[in-house]
Design a protein around this motif. Structure first.
Motif, mmCIF file in Angstrom:
data_model
loop_
_atom_site.group_PDB
_atom_site.id
_atom_site.type_symbol
_atom_site.label_atom_id
_atom_site.label_comp_id
_atom_site.label_asym_id
_atom_site.label_seq_id
_atom_site.Cartn_x
_atom_site.Cartn_y
_atom_site.Cartn_z
ATOM 1 N N PRO A 182 0.813 -1.227 0.000
ATOM 2 C CA PRO A 182 0.000 0.000 0.000
ATOM 3 C C PRO A 182 0.847 1.278 0.000
ATOM 4 O O PRO A 182 0.444 2.284 -0.588
ATOM 5 N N GLN A 199 1.693 2.024 -3.547
ATOM 6 C CA GLN A 199 0.525 2.559 -4.244
ATOM 7 C C GLN A 199 0.280 4.017 -3.855
ATOM 8 O O GLN A 199 -0.061 4.844 -4.704
ATOM 9 N N CYS A 207 0.383 7.318 -6.380
ATOM 10 C CA CYS A 207 -0.690 8.316 -6.475
ATOM 11 C C CYS A 207 -0.150 9.718 -6.233
ATOM 12 O O CYS A 207 -0.503 10.665 -6.946
ATOM 13 N N HIS A 266 -6.100 10.729 -2.297
ATOM 14 C CA HIS A 266 -6.058 9.351 -2.813
ATOM 15 C C HIS A 266 -6.320 8.366 -1.688
ATOM 16 O O HIS A 266 -6.118 8.669 -0.513
ATOM 17 N N GLU A 319 -5.899 3.854 -1.171
ATOM 18 C CA GLU A 319 -5.371 2.633 -1.767
ATOM 19 C C GLU A 319 -5.677 1.468 -0.843
ATOM 20 O O GLU A 319 -5.761 1.631 0.366
ATOM 21 N N THR A 362 -6.798 1.651 -6.246
ATOM 22 C CA THR A 362 -6.477 3.031 -5.896
ATOM 23 C C THR A 362 -7.592 3.918 -6.413
ATOM 24 O O THR A 362 -8.260 3.592 -7.403
ATOM 25 N N ARG A 373 -7.981 8.184 -6.912
ATOM 26 C CA ARG A 373 -7.367 9.495 -6.722
ATOM 27 C C ARG A 373 -8.219 10.576 -7.343
ATOM 28 O O ARG A 373 -8.909 10.333 -8.336
#
Length: 166
Positions: free
Chosen positions: A23, A26, A30, A38, A40, A53, A55
């Motif tokens: 995570p 991720q 983002c 964002h 995730e 995800t 965003r």
């Protein structure tokens, strides 16, 4: 519109899979795309792994005709599902990208592969970007294509930094 990209990482497929399922990776991905906000999540699904995800992105760089349709911000949701690894770490997956939380008829669906190769691993993404808008769908697809390709390039860039190879 067909989207097709391959890129390499200097790490074996097991390490790359662990990276993309983190995570924190991720979130960094983002942030690198200048998302205003964002979320995730990484969820095991039996032998597979689902990575999501979402965003919120500014539309400042969008063409005027697109920005007039979507406003000053747009949500982009990605869902990846990676299969269980083969002995060499190879994986297959699917990708779905939805723009505008269903309010904008633009989406991409496709497949991904992670294989040993190059300096360690090769990731390949094949997808179909569709804008289901009568008369101007093709224009919207052409306007969205650079953003999709930039996001793929940014993920690779963040991955190289993550792996200490930039």
């Amino acid at each position: 519109m067909r989207i097709s990209r391959s890129f390499e990482y200097p790490a074996d497929p097991h390490a790359v899979a662990a990276m993309v399922a983190d995570p924190a990776f991720q979130a960094r991905k983002c942030e690198a795309t200048h998302a205003e906000s964002h979320t995730e999540s990484v969820t095991p699904l039996g032998d597979s792994t689902q990575i999501r995800t979402r965003r919120v992105m500014p539309t400042d760089d969008f063409p005027d005709f697109v920005r007039s349709m979507v406003g000053p911000k747009i949500a982009v949701s990605e869902t990846y599902v990676w299969s269980a690894p083969a002995a060499d770490g190879s994986r297959d997956g699917t990708v779905e990208v939805e723009v505008g939380d269903g309010k904008v008829p633009v989406a991409m669906t496709g497949t991904m592969t992670l294989r040993p190769g190059g300096p360690g691993s090769v990731v390949r993404i094949e997808g179909e970007l569709k804008a289901k808008v009568p008369l101007i769908g093709g224009r919207i697809e052409k306007a969205a294509e650079p953003a999709v390709l930039d996001a793929i390039a940014k993920e690779r860039e963040v991955g190289l930094e993550w792996l200490g190879a930039s």
